[in-house]
Design a protein around this motif. Structure first.
Motif, mmCIF file in Angstrom:
data_model
loop_
_atom_site.group_PDB
_atom_site.id
_atom_site.type_symbol
_atom_site.label_atom_id
_atom_site.label_comp_id
_atom_site.label_asym_id
_atom_site.label_seq_id
_atom_site.Cartn_x
_atom_site.Cartn_y
_atom_site.Cartn_z
ATOM 1 N N LYS A 2 0.849 -1.188 0.000
ATOM 2 C CA LYS A 2 0.000 0.000 0.000
ATOM 3 C C LYS A 2 0.887 1.242 0.000
ATOM 4 N N VAL A 3 0.528 2.193 -0.878
ATOM 5 C CA VAL A 3 1.249 3.461 -0.897
ATOM 6 C C VAL A 3 0.584 4.386 0.113
ATOM 7 N N LEU A 4 1.333 4.725 1.161
ATOM 8 C CA LEU A 4 0.783 5.558 2.228
ATOM 9 C C LEU A 4 0.918 7.042 1.930
ATOM 10 N N LYS A 5 1.959 7.400 1.189
ATOM 11 C CA LYS A 5 2.194 8.831 0.947
ATOM 12 C C LYS A 5 2.982 9.014 -0.341
ATOM 13 N N VAL A 6 2.605 10.034 -1.107
ATOM 14 C CA VAL A 6 3.371 10.461 -2.281
ATOM 15 C C VAL A 6 3.566 11.965 -2.138
ATOM 16 N N GLU A 7 4.815 12.383 -2.046
ATOM 17 C CA GLU A 7 5.102 13.799 -1.781
ATOM 18 C C GLU A 7 6.149 14.306 -2.756
ATOM 19 N N GLN A 8 5.787 15.365 -3.490
ATOM 20 C CA GLN A 8 6.729 15.979 -4.423
ATOM 21 C C GLN A 8 7.668 16.904 -3.656
ATOM 22 N N GLN A 9 8.957 16.781 -3.911
ATOM 23 C CA GLN A 9 9.960 17.595 -3.240
ATOM 24 C C GLN A 9 10.735 18.426 -4.255
ATOM 25 N N LEU A 16 8.134 8.632 -1.407
ATOM 26 C CA LEU A 16 7.064 7.646 -1.276
ATOM 27 C C LEU A 16 7.174 6.961 0.084
ATOM 28 N N GLU A 17 6.017 6.750 0.701
ATOM 29 C CA GLU A 17 5.963 5.923 1.899
ATOM 30 C C GLU A 17 5.146 4.697 1.540
ATOM 31 N N ILE A 18 5.732 3.519 1.755
ATOM 32 C CA ILE A 18 5.142 2.288 1.256
ATOM 33 C C ILE A 18 5.031 1.273 2.387
ATOM 34 N N ILE A 96 14.199 2.435 6.100
ATOM 35 C CA ILE A 96 13.203 1.649 6.830
ATOM 36 C C ILE A 96 12.583 2.528 7.914
ATOM 37 N N ILE A 97 11.256 2.568 7.954
ATOM 38 C CA ILE A 97 10.545 3.369 8.971
ATOM 39 C C ILE A 97 10.158 2.492 10.146
ATOM 40 N N THR A 98 9.454 1.379 9.915
ATOM 41 C CA THR A 98 9.113 0.431 10.982
ATOM 42 C C THR A 98 9.344 -0.971 10.454
ATOM 43 N N ILE A 99 9.976 -1.808 11.299
ATOM 44 C CA ILE A 99 10.237 -3.182 10.909
ATOM 45 C C ILE A 99 10.170 -4.082 12.136
ATOM 46 N N LYS A 100 9.297 -5.067 12.062
ATOM 47 C CA LYS A 100 9.155 -6.052 13.132
ATOM 48 C C LYS A 100 8.371 -7.227 12.584
ATOM 49 N N GLY A 102 5.843 -10.032 12.129
ATOM 50 C CA GLY A 102 4.469 -10.125 12.627
ATOM 51 C C GLY A 102 3.688 -8.848 12.416
ATOM 52 N N GLU A 103 4.389 -7.765 12.001
ATOM 53 C CA GLU A 103 3.735 -6.484 11.738
ATOM 54 C C GLU A 103 4.042 -6.035 10.309
ATOM 55 N N ASN A 104 3.261 -5.072 9.854
ATOM 56 C CA ASN A 104 3.520 -4.519 8.515
ATOM 57 C C ASN A 104 4.875 -3.811 8.497
ATOM 58 N N LEU A 105 5.587 -3.986 7.393
ATOM 59 C CA LEU A 105 6.869 -3.282 7.191
ATOM 60 C C LEU A 105 6.576 -1.977 6.463
ATOM 61 N N VAL A 106 7.095 -0.880 6.985
ATOM 62 C CA VAL A 106 6.907 0.427 6.334
ATOM 63 C C VAL A 106 8.287 0.991 5.996
ATOM 64 N N PHE A 107 8.440 1.402 4.746
ATOM 65 C CA PHE A 107 9.701 1.996 4.328
ATOM 66 C C PHE A 107 9.424 3.204 3.436
ATOM 67 N N SER A 108 10.438 4.037 3.283
ATOM 68 C CA SER A 108 10.318 5.195 2.388
ATOM 69 C C SER A 108 11.286 5.033 1.220
ATOM 70 N N ALA A 109 10.918 5.620 0.109
ATOM 71 C CA ALA A 109 11.774 5.637 -1.082
ATOM 72 C C ALA A 109 11.803 7.058 -1.605
ATOM 73 N N THR A 110 13.000 7.638 -1.650
ATOM 74 C CA THR A 110 13.170 8.974 -2.207
ATOM 75 C C THR A 110 13.922 8.828 -3.517
#
Length: 430
Positions: A2-9, A16-18, A96-100, A102-110
């Motif tokens: 799931k794409v959580l955020k798309v932000e133009q810089q 991108l937050e994925i 990597i934003i959150t990693i554990k 048993g839980e969803n992995l959230v990462f960012s891509a710039t």
């Protein structure tokens, strides 16, 4: 995914937050475990047979994180790029934003994306096409090249070197008594008067004899590419081993017969003038075309990403190395002889690379705005030209070009875009 955020810089960057589903990350952790378990030894267990939970108890689940994210992030990133509709032009910076487990992995891509182009006027552009004039001096200069190519080579056993001779020499250069990189060579062939070396170097070899020890004193130009040598006085210890001299044939009818299909020198001159006029007309058309494109690009607004300029510099450097290789010279030896580095060369070609990238971006924007595409007929015609040029069967060319089919279509479409601009421009003669 799931794409959580798309932000133009700024600077054409997109953030991108994925999010990756917990089950997908769990599978990736299992793959990481299977990859790494063979190399993990824990007392009481056979090597390669330690259960995953035991390894995590000893070392923590983090021991599997690096490979796990490498297993699942690339696919998630590619899917996020497609979903968000961005057009990356470089590899992303992943955090990597959150990693554990048993839980969803959230990462960012710039990542840097292809920039937006704001087009200005691109139809009805006025540009100057140079007039084509061939002078007698230019014709005779071409005849002189033929004369030079038809010359016989004589090895001089005695006597002094003259301008135009090719000498074989050893040299060892130093500044204030200290040798410098690229300042030494043995058996180097140098045409005196070619301007290949530092100003003044070749002149001091003229009049010198084979076997003679020669001190050549020169000063490096202030703008010399190697900063540590710029403006410095240098001494080159030289010794000539061989002199090769050209004997030029007389410019007469016999010469014309020898170098061409013509019977007289006048016929050769006439044909040379016609060829020069044709070549100059071709050049004038290209200069007019370049002038039109330059004016169109000047009317547009686009921020060229540095990474695209870097990529273009790398491409131009590869092309430069290929051209040198076809002439029997490696890029490494070229840098050795000239005292340059890859970084120096890239810095020199960077302005042209930036201009090339901007031109392409603007042309692509016009191509899109005008709906210009490469048709199947265009591609077939290009295959035909390539087959004729390389003396190959068309089917063989198609086979070779198959992996680059999309790139070929893009190039053809850009060529058609340039033709569209030229067809819609207003020509003025100088």
């Amino acid at each position: 995914m799931k794409v959580l955020k798309v932000e133009q810089q700024e600077n054409s960057k997109t953030y991108l937050e994925i999010e990756i589903d917990a089950d997908v990350f769990k599978d990736a952790m299992q793959k990481s475990y299977r990859k790494n378990v063979k190399g993990i030894a824990i007392p009481g267990f056979r090597k390669g047979k330690v259960p995953k939970n035991i390894i995590e108890k000893f070392y923590g689940a983090e021991v599997f994180y690096d490979d796990a994210v490498n297993f699942c992030i690339p696919d998630a990133y590619e899917a996020a790029v497609e979903e968000s509709g961005i057009d990356p032009v470089e590899m992303p910076k992943i955090d990597i934003i959150t990693i554990k487990e048993g839980e969803n992995l959230v990462f960012s891509a710039t990542v840097t994306v292809r920039p937006e182009v704001t087009l200005g006027e691109y139809k009805g552009i006025e540009a100057v096409k140079p007039s084509v004039v061939v002078s007698d001096e230019e014709v005779m200069a071409e005849i002189a090249k033929m004369q030079d190519n038809a010359a016989s080579i004589e090895t001089i056993e005695e006597g002094a070197a003259q301008k135009g001779d090719t000498v074989t020499l050893d040299f060892d250069g130093s500044v204030d008594g200290v040798p410098f990189d690229g300042g030494k060579a043995e058996g180097f062939e140098l045409e005196l008067g070619s301007g290949q070396f530092i100003p003044g170097f070749e002149d001091q070899l003229i009049g010198k004899n084979i076997g003679e020890d020669i001190d050549v004193n020169v000063t490096f130009p202030e703008e010399y590419h190697a900063e540590e040598l710029a403006g410095k006085a240098a001494l080159f210890k030289c010794k000539m081993h061989k002199i090769a001299r050209k004997n030029l044939p007389e410019l007469d009818d016999e010469f014309a017969k020898d170098v061409s299909e013509f019977d007289t020198l006048e016929e050769l001159k006439k044909n040379t003038a016609e060829n020069l006029a044709h070549a100059k007309e071709h050049e004038a058309e290209h200069r007019y075309e370049d002038a039109v494109v330059s004016a169109v690009v000047a009317n547009a607004q686009v921020e060229v990403p540095e990474c695209m300029v870097d990529q273009q510099c790398d491409k131009q450097l590869e092309e430069m190395a290929y051209r040198m290789q076809s002439q029997g010279l490696t890029l490494e030896n070229y840098m050795k002889y000239t005292g340059q580095t890859v970084e120096n060369i890239k810095e020199q070609i960077r302005p042209a690379a930036a201009e090339a990238v901007k031109n392409t971006l603007v042309l692509e924007a016009i191509k899109k705005a005008e709906g210009i595409e490469a048709t199947d007929e265009d591609v077939e015609a290009e295959f035909g030209k390539m087959a004729e040029s390389y003396g190959m069967e068309v089917e063989k060319v198609k086979e070779i070009m198959a992996p680059n089919a999309e790139g070929l279509k893009s190039d053809i479409a850009l060529t058609k875009t340039v033709k569209f601009l030229v067809d819609n421009a207003v020509m003025k003669q100088d």
